[in-house]
Design a protein around this motif. Structure first.
Motif, PDB file in Angstrom:
ATOM      1  N   GLU A 416       0.833  -1.196   0.000  1.00  0.00           N
ATOM      2  CA  GLU A 416       0.000   0.000   0.000  1.00  0.00           C
ATOM      3  C   GLU A 416       0.869   1.247   0.000  1.00  0.00           C
ATOM      4  OE1 GLU A 416      -2.090   0.830   3.713  1.00  0.00           O
ATOM      5  OE2 GLU A 416      -0.969  -0.794   4.678  1.00  0.00           O
ATOM      6  N   GLU A 417       0.303   2.326  -0.518  1.00  0.00           N
ATOM      7  CA  GLU A 417       0.989   3.622  -0.518  1.00  0.00           C
ATOM      8  C   GLU A 417       0.060   4.639   0.114  1.00  0.00           C
ATOM      9  OE1 GLU A 417       2.129   4.612  -4.481  1.00  0.00           O
ATOM     10  OE2 GLU A 417       3.685   3.065  -4.618  1.00  0.00           O
ATOM     11  N   ASN A 418       0.545   5.295   1.151  1.00  0.00           N
ATOM     12  CA  ASN A 418      -0.254   6.276   1.878  1.00  0.00           C
ATOM     13  C   ASN A 418       0.491   7.602   1.940  1.00  0.00           C
ATOM     14  OD1 ASN A 418      -2.554   4.583   2.800  1.00  0.00           O
ATOM     15  ND2 ASN A 418      -0.940   3.428   3.840  1.00  0.00           N
ATOM     16  N   ASP A 437      -5.326   7.592  12.782  1.00  0.00           N
ATOM     17  CA  ASP A 437      -6.421   6.653  12.539  1.00  0.00           C
ATOM     18  C   ASP A 437      -7.744   7.208  13.068  1.00  0.00           C
ATOM     19  OD1 ASP A 437      -7.267   3.885  11.706  1.00  0.00           O
ATOM     20  OD2 ASP A 437      -7.801   3.782  13.827  1.00  0.00           O
ATOM     21  N   HIS A 441      -7.222   9.075   8.821  1.00  0.00           N
ATOM     22  CA  HIS A 441      -6.060   9.058   7.927  1.00  0.00           C
ATOM     23  C   HIS A 441      -5.326   7.727   8.065  1.00  0.00           C
ATOM     24  CE1 HIS A 441      -6.566  13.320   7.078  1.00  0.00           C
ATOM     25  NE2 HIS A 441      -6.631  13.555   8.388  1.00  0.00           N
ATOM     26  N   ARG A 442      -4.983   7.129   6.948  1.00  0.00           N
ATOM     27  CA  ARG A 442      -4.261   5.858   6.956  1.00  0.00           C
ATOM     28  C   ARG A 442      -2.776   6.129   6.776  1.00  0.00           C
ATOM     29  NH1 ARG A 442      -3.082   1.193   8.879  1.00  0.00           N
ATOM     30  NH2 ARG A 442      -2.069  -0.212   7.414  1.00  0.00           N
ATOM     31  N   ALA A 443      -1.945   5.541   7.638  1.00  0.00           N
ATOM     32  CA  ALA A 443      -0.488   5.694   7.550  1.00  0.00           C
ATOM     33  C   ALA A 443       0.154   4.335   7.325  1.00  0.00           C
ATOM     34  CB  ALA A 443       0.060   6.320   8.834  1.00  0.00           C
ATOM     35  N   THR A 444       1.276   4.327   6.629  1.00  0.00           N
ATOM     36  CA  THR A 444       2.075   3.117   6.471  1.00  0.00           C
ATOM     37  C   THR A 444       3.103   3.095   7.596  1.00  0.00           C
ATOM     38  OG1 THR A 444       1.814   3.171   4.062  1.00  0.00           O
ATOM     39  CG2 THR A 444       3.614   1.823   4.952  1.00  0.00           C
ATOM     40  N   ALA A 482       4.738  10.109  -1.009  1.00  0.00           N
ATOM     41  CA  ALA A 482       4.264  10.493   0.332  1.00  0.00           C
ATOM     42  C   ALA A 482       4.424  11.989   0.577  1.00  0.00           C
ATOM     43  CB  ALA A 482       5.013   9.702   1.389  1.00  0.00           C
TER      44      ALA A 482
END
Length: 619
Positions: A416-418, A437, A441-444, A482
């Motif tokens: 995935e790319e966040n 979260d 917002h989704r973070a890697t 990013a």
């Protein structure tokens, strides 16, 4: 008096020389004390010192240690450990007793004697294990907590063992027992010695209840009264009186003084005087524990050991092997894995200090003959001597092997790319991830601690395993797309490596970096990072605000004072950071030092005036 001073001097010299040497070579303080005792053993014999009597006195260090451990263990945490206490502890005591009893029967001992040997050798050394785990900061680890749970159950198990041993008398040994003299569990007065089993049990339960009641209803008012005198030595004396008094009570009813001290410590774990008690008891605990280990080493009779070394080595090997196998099985069945299972299994296979007392008690009650008892005393001492070596085995081989295996593990494939990448999901990175979260917002998130990641999986938290400083891993995480990189790694070198790479390679990327201290802020600033967060800065500001309020300032004034300080600190830090150079240590950078002196002379008066103005407005 002179003889006592000479004895104290000899013991102190032995400890002062041996322990630093042992620690320097990674052997640990416990092995140093044991070796010191072995070295001065002949001298103590020449001085006609009663090592056994000295050991009884030194065992008070174990009592103090359990009191301090209890102070750090609140009742609700102890209740949360109930599964480990019953399962791990109960299973270890029962199965170890069963295994060693079976070997005792095979070697031709009467069943009564074999059972007594099994019960005595099933117990482990609280003094050595807790001291070693504390030194290595492993007491709060998964394996350390499991080991401690077993030790607590063993202390409780002493009660039924003391009740059962008199019932195991071997008819042929009755005469020898009468000659030896049946003593109490601790070689002193035992008020329950002539009571029936049920009555003795009720008295002992009542004694434990008295300790709990005393701790809840009387100790706090007592310390509050003493604290009002504002004399530190009175508080120390009162702490010693409490521990000694509980020990005497437990001894009078045939219980382990260490168990009573632990119960009192748990009761006082929520007391406002907990830290004061701990600091007062600690010095005495350390000295007496060291003396105890020295007496164990000094008490080894090498002449007798040479005569019966076959039996001693056999029973020492049997004890360690049988208990290790039981610990491995019990630990596995209760979910311990990897290094936690090895730590648990390697820390507990020795016999314990309470065996010295139980062996004498068994001889006095016609369960063991004197020759067998002498051999068992050597077995106990030898297994205790081997224990520090088992901890070294864990440190140098087991823990190192798992660290190496973790390093060899391949990084996870990131699918995935966040817009946000978080490097490190520890104390800081974890909170940032949760905050993102919560806002949708989704973070890697990338972290290198595989054990931590396995625990996070249980809560449904997705984190990728890998070294976040590796460019290829960052590329797979989409760092080129990013918007933000949060650097929340623990190690300063890793933080520096990642910040340098990110700032040099992706100039448009917003890098938010964790700084270890003020000097690290300057270092990261010189690398090009412009969003730096000191790991303890905000919490320190909050603490400072609390201090302002405690000094009488209202909340709004305290907040304004903190804001004034923060504004000055941030402004001056930027100016100092501009003078920082990566190629010169800070203490050798004259331009930097001159800038700090200049800003201090300029800002200190301004800040003081601002604080005075805020204080006046608050009034």
């Amino acid at each position: 008096m002179t003889g006592f001073l000479i004895l104290a001097f000899v013991i102190l010299v032995a400890g002062v020389i041996a322990v630093p040497l042992a620690s320097r070579f990674g052997l640990g303080s416990v092995l140093g004390y044991l070796l010191a005792g072995i070295a001065i053993g002949p001298l103590l014999t020449a001085l006609k010192v009663n090592v056994d009597a000295l050991q009884v006195f030194a065992e008070f260090g174990v009592v103090m240690m359990l009191f301090i451990v209890g102070l750090e263990l609140e009742p609700k945490r102890l209740w949360a450990m109930r599964g480990k206490l019953l399962g791990l502890g109960g299973g270890q005591v029962f199965l170890s007793t069963l295994a060693i009893t079976g070997i005792g029967l095979i070697t031709g001992n009467p069943w009564q004697t074999a059972l007594a040997i099994g019960m005595i050798l099933a117990l482990s050394s609280t003094a050595i294990i807790v001291q070693s785990l504390n030194e290595k900061n492993l007491l709060r680890s998964e394996g350390g907590e499991a080991s401690f749970s077993v030790l607590l159950v063993q202390d409780v198990a002493v009660i039924p063992i003391l009740a059962l041993i008199p019932l195991l008398a071997v008819p042929g040994l009755a005469g020898a027992a009468a000659a030896h003299g049946a003593e109490g569990a601790h070689g002193g007065l035992d008020l329950t010695a002539n009571m029936t089993g049920w009555l003795a049990a009720l008295v002992r339960i009542g004694a434990v209840g008295a300790v709990i009641g005393f701790g809840i209803y009387l100790i706090r008012p007592l310390f509050r009264y003493i604290a009002a005198a504002n004399l530190r030595e009175l508080f120390t004396a009162a702490a010693l009186v409490v521990v000694i008094g509980i020990s005497i009570l437990m001894t009078l009813v045939g219980l382990s003084p260490a168990l009573g001290a632990f119960v009192a410590g748990v009761v006082l774990a929520t007391s406002e005087y907990r830290h004061e008690l701990e600091s007062d008891i600690n010095p005495f605990k350390g000295l007496l524990l060291g003396l105890f280990f020295i007496t164990v080493g000094a008490g080894i009779d090498f002449g007798l050991a040479a005569e019966m070394y076959h039996e001693v080595l056999f029973w020492a090997a049997v004890t360690i092997a049988a208990k290790f196998a039981v610990l491995l099985g019990v630990g596995w069945s209760y979910g311990l894995r990897r290094e936690a299972l090895w730590l648990f299994s390697l820390s507990l296979p020795q016999a314990g200090e309470f065996a010295f007392v139980l062996i004498a008690f068994a001889v006095g009650n016609a369960v063991l003959d004197q020759d067998l008892a002498d051999m068992m005393l050597l077995v106990v001492a030898l297994t205790m001597l081997v224990t520090p070596l088992l901890f070294i085995l864990y440190d140098k081989v087991i823990a190192a092997a798992y660290c190496g295996r973790e390093a060899e593990r391949e990084a996870d494939a990131i699918d995935e790319e966040n817009p946000v990448i978080i490097a490190g999901r520890g104390r800081m990175g974890g909170i940032v991830d949760r905050m993102l979260d919560a806002a949708g917002h989704r973070a890697t998130v990338i972290d290198y601690n595989s054990t931590h990641l396995e625990n996070l999986k249980k809560f449904g938290i997705k984190t990728y395993f890998g070294d976040a400083t590796r460019p290829d891993l960052l590329a797979s995480a989409g760092i080129h797309k990013a918007k933000i990189l949060v650097v929340a790694l623990d190690e300063r070198e890793q933080i520096d490596r990642l910040v340098r790479y990110a700032c040099d390679t992706f100039p448009d990327l917003h890098v938010i970096a964790r700084a270890i201290d003020r000097d690290h802020v300057y270092h990261l600033w010189a690398m090009g990072c412009r969003d730096i967060v000191r790991e303890t800065y905000d919490s320190s500001l909050r603490m400072g605000r609390s201090v302002y309020e405690a000094l009488g300032n209202d909340r709004q004034s305290a907040i304004a004072m903190v804001e004034a300080f923060e504004q000055m600190d941030r402004t001056s830090m930027r100016e100092v950071a501009d003078a920082y150079r990566l190629d010169i240590p800070a203490h050798e950078n004259e331009a930097l030092l001159a800038k700090i002196r200049e800003l201090k002379a300029e800002w200190d008066p301004k800040l003081r005036d601002a604080m005075d103005e805020i204080t006046k407005r608050g009034r």
